[in-house]
Scaffold this motif. Structure first.
Motif, mmCIF file in Angstrom:
data_model
loop_
_atom_site.group_PDB
_atom_site.id
_atom_site.type_symbol
_atom_site.label_atom_id
_atom_site.label_comp_id
_atom_site.label_asym_id
_atom_site.label_seq_id
_atom_site.Cartn_x
_atom_site.Cartn_y
_atom_site.Cartn_z
ATOM 1 N N GLU A 1 0.857 -1.188 0.000
ATOM 2 C CA GLU A 1 0.000 0.000 0.000
ATOM 3 C C GLU A 1 0.889 1.232 0.000
ATOM 4 O OE1 GLU A 1 -3.523 1.902 -0.278
ATOM 5 O OE2 GLU A 1 -3.358 -0.273 -0.120
ATOM 6 N N HIS A 2 0.678 2.121 -0.986
ATOM 7 C CA HIS A 2 1.473 3.352 -1.109
ATOM 8 C C HIS A 2 0.496 4.529 -1.215
ATOM 9 C CE1 HIS A 2 5.307 1.245 -1.652
ATOM 10 N NE2 HIS A 2 4.641 0.395 -2.430
ATOM 11 N N PRO A 3 0.086 5.106 -0.092
ATOM 12 C CA PRO A 3 -0.973 6.127 -0.093
ATOM 13 C C PRO A 3 -0.701 7.339 -0.983
ATOM 14 C CG PRO A 3 -0.479 5.391 2.140
ATOM 15 C CD PRO A 3 0.572 4.805 1.262
ATOM 16 N N ASP A 4 0.564 7.638 -1.252
ATOM 17 C CA ASP A 4 0.898 8.812 -2.061
ATOM 18 C C ASP A 4 0.928 8.517 -3.562
ATOM 19 O OD1 ASP A 4 1.126 10.362 0.225
ATOM 20 O OD2 ASP A 4 3.266 9.919 0.452
ATOM 21 N N TYR A 5 0.658 7.277 -3.938
ATOM 22 C CA TYR A 5 0.699 6.881 -5.344
ATOM 23 C C TYR A 5 -0.617 6.192 -5.689
ATOM 24 C CZ TYR A 5 5.721 7.680 -4.983
ATOM 25 O OH TYR A 5 6.949 8.240 -4.779
ATOM 26 N N GLY A 6 -1.337 6.757 -6.646
ATOM 27 C CA GLY A 6 -2.593 6.158 -7.076
ATOM 28 C C GLY A 6 -2.628 6.042 -8.586
ATOM 29 N N ILE A 7 -3.325 5.027 -9.082
ATOM 30 C CA ILE A 7 -3.426 4.806 -10.527
ATOM 31 C C ILE A 7 -4.868 4.431 -10.872
ATOM 32 C CG2 ILE A 7 -2.827 2.343 -10.442
ATOM 33 C CD1 ILE A 7 -1.376 4.738 -13.053
ATOM 34 N N TRP A 8 -5.306 4.875 -12.037
ATOM 35 C CA TRP A 8 -6.661 4.585 -12.530
ATOM 36 C C TRP A 8 -6.555 4.302 -14.016
ATOM 37 C CZ3 TRP A 8 -10.072 6.358 -16.190
ATOM 38 C CH2 TRP A 8 -11.439 6.118 -15.993
ATOM 39 N N TYR A 9 -7.145 3.186 -14.455
ATOM 40 C CA TYR A 9 -7.077 2.802 -15.869
ATOM 41 C C TYR A 9 -8.442 2.972 -16.537
ATOM 42 C CZ TYR A 9 -2.498 0.709 -15.022
ATOM 43 O OH TYR A 9 -1.171 0.512 -14.711
ATOM 44 N N GLY A 10 -8.437 3.499 -17.747
ATOM 45 C CA GLY A 10 -9.653 3.665 -18.527
ATOM 46 C C GLY A 10 -9.360 3.463 -20.002
ATOM 47 N N ALA A 11 -10.403 3.522 -20.814
ATOM 48 C CA ALA A 11 -10.266 3.294 -22.256
ATOM 49 C C ALA A 11 -11.153 4.263 -23.014
ATOM 50 C CB ALA A 11 -10.632 1.856 -22.600
ATOM 51 N N ALA A 12 -10.820 4.455 -24.291
ATOM 52 C CA ALA A 12 -11.569 5.403 -25.119
ATOM 53 C C ALA A 12 -12.866 4.833 -25.646
ATOM 54 C CB ALA A 12 -10.695 5.871 -26.291
ATOM 55 N N SER A 13 -13.088 3.525 -25.489
ATOM 56 C CA SER A 13 -14.327 2.917 -25.970
ATOM 57 C C SER A 13 -14.753 1.817 -25.012
ATOM 58 C CB SER A 13 -14.141 2.332 -27.372
ATOM 59 O OG SER A 13 -13.338 1.163 -27.314
ATOM 60 N N PRO A 14 -16.065 1.532 -24.954
ATOM 61 C CA PRO A 14 -16.521 0.420 -24.115
ATOM 62 C C PRO A 14 -15.913 -0.918 -24.539
ATOM 63 C CG PRO A 14 -18.368 1.831 -24.722
ATOM 64 C CD PRO A 14 -17.188 2.281 -25.532
ATOM 65 N N ARG A 15 -15.743 -1.125 -25.848
ATOM 66 C CA ARG A 15 -15.165 -2.393 -26.316
ATOM 67 C C ARG A 15 -13.753 -2.586 -25.774
ATOM 68 N NH1 ARG A 15 -13.260 -4.119 -32.334
ATOM 69 N NH2 ARG A 15 -11.545 -2.808 -31.654
ATOM 70 N N SER A 16 -12.946 -1.529 -25.817
ATOM 71 C CA SER A 16 -11.583 -1.627 -25.287
ATOM 72 C C SER A 16 -11.591 -1.879 -23.783
ATOM 73 C CB SER A 16 -10.797 -0.353 -25.603
ATOM 74 O OG SER A 16 -10.556 -0.243 -26.992
ATOM 75 N N ALA A 17 -12.534 -1.243 -23.080
ATOM 76 C CA ALA A 17 -12.640 -1.467 -21.637
ATOM 77 C C ALA A 17 -13.006 -2.917 -21.343
ATOM 78 C CB ALA A 17 -13.660 -0.507 -21.031
ATOM 79 N N LEU A 18 -13.934 -3.481 -22.117
ATOM 80 C CA LEU A 18 -14.309 -4.888 -21.951
ATOM 81 C C LEU A 18 -13.133 -5.805 -22.281
ATOM 82 C CD1 LEU A 18 -17.845 -4.785 -23.599
ATOM 83 C CD2 LEU A 18 -17.391 -5.459 -21.232
ATOM 84 N N ALA A 19 -12.412 -5.485 -23.345
ATOM 85 C CA ALA A 19 -11.274 -6.311 -23.750
ATOM 86 C C ALA A 19 -10.235 -6.388 -22.650
ATOM 87 C CB ALA A 19 -10.652 -5.752 -25.032
ATOM 88 N N ASP A 20 -9.925 -5.256 -22.037
ATOM 89 C CA ASP A 20 -8.915 -5.233 -20.984
ATOM 90 C C ASP A 20 -9.404 -5.918 -19.716
ATOM 91 O OD1 ASP A 20 -7.162 -3.943 -22.642
ATOM 92 O OD2 ASP A 20 -7.494 -1.955 -21.796
ATOM 93 N N ALA A 21 -10.655 -5.679 -19.353
ATOM 94 C CA ALA A 21 -11.176 -6.217 -18.096
ATOM 95 C C ALA A 21 -11.256 -7.744 -18.104
ATOM 96 C CB ALA A 21 -12.551 -5.622 -17.807
ATOM 97 N N PHE A 22 -11.478 -8.343 -19.275
ATOM 98 C CA PHE A 22 -11.703 -9.790 -19.339
ATOM 99 C C PHE A 22 -10.651 -10.501 -20.186
ATOM 100 C CE2 PHE A 22 -15.899 -7.872 -18.516
ATOM 101 C CZ PHE A 22 -16.198 -8.520 -17.311
ATOM 102 N N GLN A 23 -9.475 -9.912 -20.305
ATOM 103 C CA GLN A 23 -8.468 -10.461 -21.202
ATOM 104 C C GLN A 23 -7.886 -11.785 -20.723
ATOM 105 O OE1 GLN A 23 -4.448 -8.381 -20.950
ATOM 106 N NE2 GLN A 23 -5.789 -6.822 -20.054
ATOM 107 N N SER A 24 -7.835 -12.037 -19.421
ATOM 108 C CA SER A 24 -7.137 -13.230 -18.948
ATOM 109 C C SER A 24 -7.840 -14.509 -19.393
ATOM 110 C CB SER A 24 -6.997 -13.205 -17.423
ATOM 111 O OG SER A 24 -8.268 -13.095 -16.813
ATOM 112 N N ALA A 25 -9.172 -14.558 -19.280
ATOM 113 C CA ALA A 25 -9.909 -15.755 -19.683
ATOM 114 C C ALA A 25 -10.617 -15.590 -21.018
ATOM 115 C CB ALA A 25 -10.939 -16.122 -18.612
ATOM 116 N N ARG A 26 -10.642 -14.358 -21.545
ATOM 117 C CA ARG A 26 -11.343 -14.049 -22.795
ATOM 118 C C ARG A 26 -12.824 -14.428 -22.719
ATOM 119 N NH1 ARG A 26 -7.804 -12.786 -26.905
ATOM 120 N NH2 ARG A 26 -9.320 -13.379 -28.494
ATOM 121 N N VAL A 27 -13.381 -14.246 -21.532
ATOM 122 C CA VAL A 27 -14.796 -14.504 -21.268
ATOM 123 C C VAL A 27 -15.389 -13.279 -20.584
ATOM 124 C CG1 VAL A 27 -16.481 -15.924 -20.039
ATOM 125 C CG2 VAL A 27 -14.426 -16.991 -21.008
#
Length: 200
Positions: free
Chosen positions: A54-80
């Protein structure tokens, strides 16, 4: 290395741009849709210092320019695309001010990574290497709000936003719906077909 990095080519991510995120809402280690993760490093451009913690002074947030890209990244490990486990939501938001994002993939036409001895493949490099670059970028350029890059799976534009942009998140998103919502069925079916993912 950090002191020698030349001025970065940045992309201004405008408040007119919708940014998308797919995120779980139940289970362990849940963050709100706008929450920056302070535990790390884990993912590609996490800039948290070692060791992983835990590093309280360092935060990261990931997003995408399209819903499809967001879905691709969120479920990439199992591709489901699992619409139920963890009660996942898709959330779209507009930042309240322009974000100054360092372009590490040549999206804007420049080739910053090549100029500093790397290449535009940071978006597909091992996480340990990309994290090393992210730490140095964060240290060397205190006016940079994060990183813009190509998503490894779908190739769409993605962003990694540092804690210094926490003031740019809106009070409410433009849209936030569970993936199990009937109104999203057609869009999820189309994304799954295009990505070659299955749906549960």
């Amino acid at each position: 290395m950090a002191a020698m990095l030349p001025p970065p080519p940045s992309i201004e991510w405008q408040p007119t741009e919708m940014t998308w995120r797919v995120h779980r809402t139940t289970g362990l280690h849940i963050l709100p849709w706008s929450g920056l993760r302070t535990f790390g490093s884990i993912l590609r451009f996490d800039h948290h210092p070692a060791p992983r913690n835990e590093h309280p002074d360092y935060g990261i947030w990931y997003g995408a320019a399209s819903p499809r890209s967001a879905l691709a990244d969120a479920f990439q490990s199992a591709r489901v695309i699992d619409r139920h486990r963890g009660d996942p939501y898709v959330t779209g938001l507009r930042f309240t001010r322009p974000l100054r994002l360092l372009d590490v993939s040549g999206i804007g036409g420049a080739s910053w990574a090549t100029r500093v001895g790397g290449n535009d493949a940071l978006d597909s490099a091992p996480h340990s290497l990309a994290q090393h670059w992210a730490r140095n970028i964060h240290l060397a350029h205190d006016t940079i709000d994060g990183i813009v890059y190509r998503g490894r799976v779908a190739g769409g534009t993605a962003v990694a936003v540092f804690e210094r942009a926490s003031d740019a998140f809106p009070a409410r998103p433009e849209l936030s719906l569970p993936l199990a919502h009937p109104a999203l069925s057609d869009a999820i079916d189309t994304a799954a077909y295009q990505l070659g993912y299955t749906i549960t």
